[in-house]
Design an enzyme around this catalytic site. Structure first.
Site, short mmCIF file in Angstrom:
data_model
loop_
_atom_site.label_atom_id
_atom_site.label_comp_id
_atom_site.label_asym_id
_atom_site.label_seq_id
_atom_site.Cartn_x
_atom_site.Cartn_y
_atom_site.Cartn_z
N GLY A 471 0.80 -1.21 0.00
CA GLY A 471 0.00 0.00 0.00
C GLY A 471 0.83 1.26 0.00
N GLU A 691 8.08 5.32 7.80
CA GLU A 691 7.91 5.32 9.26
C GLU A 691 8.33 6.63 9.91
OE1 GLU A 691 8.63 0.64 10.30
OE2 GLU A 691 10.26 1.75 9.40
#
Length: 729
Positions: A471, A691
């Protein structure tokens, strides 16, 4: 033909800046977007495979002990039941975090409540679920399983321990010092797609459609679990509905489906329920973190201490790397860093959404705000004063460093009010309004990767690798990169991912995916360019490709002369990993309002400024940043795994009770990308972004809560009851 490039030194050529197609970095939409929104992209459980039986996992209802017996006869008396499989492999994870001494023989050992112990296979899902629910199991339960990490003697992780100088003396002699303890709750990955696998066995080859992040490792894990040769296994994972660490390794549904398919000699599908995903895949460990920070009269850090306690099952090797960015983010010559692990019998702890910094940075950046207030220094200024010129522990240079730029650009764009800060300065009706900020950091990782790029005779290109797209936009970024190098629009580049028949990519995890597989594609395309240049009779550096034509007028189809041309790129990080400290950096700014009567916190606006090397696709990169900031809101305000203290079972094991941020929790978010070229990070000068966007953002919200209402809270998430209790009278 394979071209191997091992990076031992910075790649300062920046060849991508010289390309002419002009598609790399652009905000192009996902190439697979239409397939996803129309429901035609097949996920792991959706492949139409004939004669597929359905399997449902059975999980333990004790905390620790052994399975003595399973009443299979009663199960077989139920409609549609084909098999009850209690292979000991089902009681262990063949994934990241596997115990060093996994039980391989009867009786099956139970280490935590909710551990998979059997699989019921039936003709329909409903039949399998019914039989699994009523399967009678007899246990030999072992009492006294430790569940509280504070109640056991922890193990020190020596490789994380740092002691430099004399921190205690520095704290005693400092102009200003803080000694605070933060706690964070455990977190779930909470990916939208549950864990699923369909296994087929033809007598020689095992083919498994599964929801996995790292096929290059997963095929080895599954082969080891089943005692098979890798060449007899094929894993397919073309579309993954989110992973966030939970699908890094092969887990129970994949192993169970494979065992069942081999035993029954027919396809078997196993899909975990949402509750099973929460209960037995993995958790982020809770943490207790002590921060000791001290500065001189000028605001320079003279002491830096960060001690953390995390937990995991006995025998597991993973420990939440809470200190990961604390090792290098700020200076301070007197340093003490310590990570300890408590062994408890709760579900396995593993990598969840930016492991380490996602919980370490909120504690550190909260403590920095306490220090800024005590020293009377603006929080932005305190951070700017303490950016080290080199790694304060290793003495290594940074590959690049954009923290200062992110702090300054973020503060200007947000409208940060520099200077002395006082809580409760703004009230609007029953709401206190305040602002807060925090730094961001996430270590840069890169991994060995392989990709095959084929220039087709018709002038199109094909990229093949077992790399996955969870994704994050891998399909699109790879198409842009190959298109840029080969002078093709992305729509003429077919990207084929997620199949172990292809060259091994790096997998999706640790924010290394794009820079690693991108480097392999770059190496392959560079070799193709060299061949094309040779056919024209020029140097590769002179070759300009755009829209399927070379600058000299030759078309790709003419140069290929009716034949495909393929090269396999093999990228490998070399000595450069030991020569630099590499990280992405950033800054968060948040404005919140806190209700003076209820303690409810609402985020009004939030901005993140991030420096992570070359931007490969502006839209996908921004999307990753937005997702990270959204996760930060969850860490700050809502997310918490709650375990029953009597048997360790997870109480809130679904998305109704585990509260991730929803639309109403998330305001309009702003993102600034401080683009750079980092030649030591990768041949394509890119670093990870997936992240970085959540590493520290929760602290910006926590600091804004304090600035709004005066409630200094040291426990995440900062729920209304905690805010209300911490409010001054």
């Amino acid at each position: 033909m394979t071209v191997h490039f091992k990076q031992d030194k910075p790649d300062k050529a920046n060849r991508l800046d010289d390309m002419k197609q002009g598609v790399l970095g652009k905000a192009l939409p996902r190439v697979e977007g239409l397939a996803k929104v129309t429901g035609t992209a097949p996920y792991a459980a959706e492949y139409p495979i004939a004669d597929c039986a359905e399997g449902v996992l059975v999980t333990s209802t004790i905390t620790r002990g052994e399975v003595r017996s399973i009443d299979k006869d009663a199960a077989f008396a139920m409609p549609g039941v084909i098999a009850v499989i209690d292979d000991p492999l089902l009681t262990t994870r063949a994934a990241q975090g596997t115990a060093d001494e996994a039980p391989q023989q009867e009786p099956a050992t139970v280490c935590y409540w909710g551990q998979p112990i059997a699989l019921v296979v039936a003709e329909t899902f409903e039949q399998a679920r019914h039989a699994a629910k009523h399967l009678k199991i007899e246990y030999r339960e072992q009492e006294g399983a430790p569940l509280d990490p504070q109640a056991v003697e922890p193990e020190e992780q020596e490789d994380e321990t740092v002691r430099q100088g004399d921190l205690a003396h520095a704290m005693a002699e400092a102009a200003h010092a803080v000694d605070v303890t933060y706690t964070t709750k455990g977190h779930a990955s909470a990916a939208m797609e549950p864990h699923a696998a369909i296994a087929e066995w033809d007598g020689k080859t095992l083919t498994v459609h599964a929801s996995l992040q790292m096929l290059n490792y997963n095929i080895s894990e599954l082969a080891d679990s089943l005692d098979m040769d890798e060449e007899n296994i094929r894993l397919i994972s073309r579309f993954v509905g989110g992973g966030f660490g939970s699908k890094l390794g092969v887990s129970e549904e994949t192993v169970a489906a494979s065992i069942a398919a081999k035993q029954l000699e027919r396809p078997v599908r196993v899909v975990m329920s949402r509750q099973q995903v929460f209960q037995c895949i993995m958790r982020r460990s809770e943490t207790t973190q002590r921060l000791r920070l001290c500065v001189d009269s000028d605001g320079k850090l003279t002491g830096f201490g960060h001690q953390a306690l995390v937990s995991n099952l006995p025998g597991e090797t993973f420990a939440e790397p809470v200190l990961q960015s604390s090792h290098f983010l700020y200076g301070g010559e007197n340093r003490e860093l310590l990570l300890e692990v408590a062994r408890i019998h709760q579900m396995t702890a593993g990598s969840v959404r930016a492991p380490g910094e996602a919980v370490g940075m909120p504690a550190l950046e909260g403590a920095m705000d306490v220090l800024a207030e005590k020293a009377g220094i603006d929080p932005v200024e305190l951070r700017l004063k303490n950016i080290p010129e080199k790694d304060p522990e290793e003495g290594l240079p940074f590959s690049s460093h954009k923290l200062a730029e992110c702090l300054k650009q973020g503060a200007e764009a947000f409208g940060w009010d520099h200077g002395p800060r006082q809580p409760r300065h703004t009230q609007e009706g029953e709401w206190w309004v305040g602002t807060g900020m925090a730094s961001a950091a996430r270590v840069h990782n890169i991994a060995e990767a392989k990709a095959r790029v084929t220039l087709k005779a018709d002038g199109s290109a094909l990229v093949e690798t077992d790399m996955t797209d969870i994704g994050t936009g891998t399909y699109t970024v790879v198409a842009q990169l190959a298109g840029e190098m080969l002078g093709l629009p992305p729509e003429k580049v077919l990207v084929d991912l997620g199949d172990t028949r292809h060259p091994r990519g790096p997998g999706s995890g640790g924010s290394w995916g794009a820079s690693s597989i991108g480097s392999a594609v770059y190496v392959a395309c560079l070799a193709l360019r060299e061949e094309l240049a040779d056919r024209i009779g020029i140097e590769e550096s002179e070759l300009e490709l755009s829209d399927g034509k070379a600058s000299a007028g030759e078309s790709l189809t003419d140069l290929l002369d009716g034949k495909d041309l393929a090269r396999e790129g093999h990228y490998e990080p070399g000595d450069i990993e030991d020569d630099f400290t590499a990280s992405g950096f950033g800054a968060f700014f948040a404005q919140v309002r806190v209700n003076r009567f209820t303690g409810e916190t609402r985020v009004d606006r939030m901005l993140g400024a991030f420096g992570f090397g070359r931007v490969l696709n502006h839209k996908t990169a921004r999307s990753q940043c937005l997702g990270g900031i959204t996760w930060s809101i969850g860490v700050a305000l809502t997310e918490a795994l709650e375990f029953d203290p009597t048997d360790g079972h997870l109480v809130n094991c679904d998305l109704a009770e585990y509260h991730v941020p929803v639309h109403r929790d998330v305001p309009d978010l702003d993102v600034i990308m401080v683009e750079e070229r980092d030649p030591a990070a990768s041949p394509i000068q890119a670093k990870g972004i997936g992240e970085l966007g959540m590493c520290g953002g929760a602290a910006a919200i926590a600091n804004a809560i304090y600035n709004a209402c005066g409630a200094r809270i040291f426990d995440y998430p900062m729920t209304p009851d905690r805010v209300l209790a911490a409010m001054p009278d």
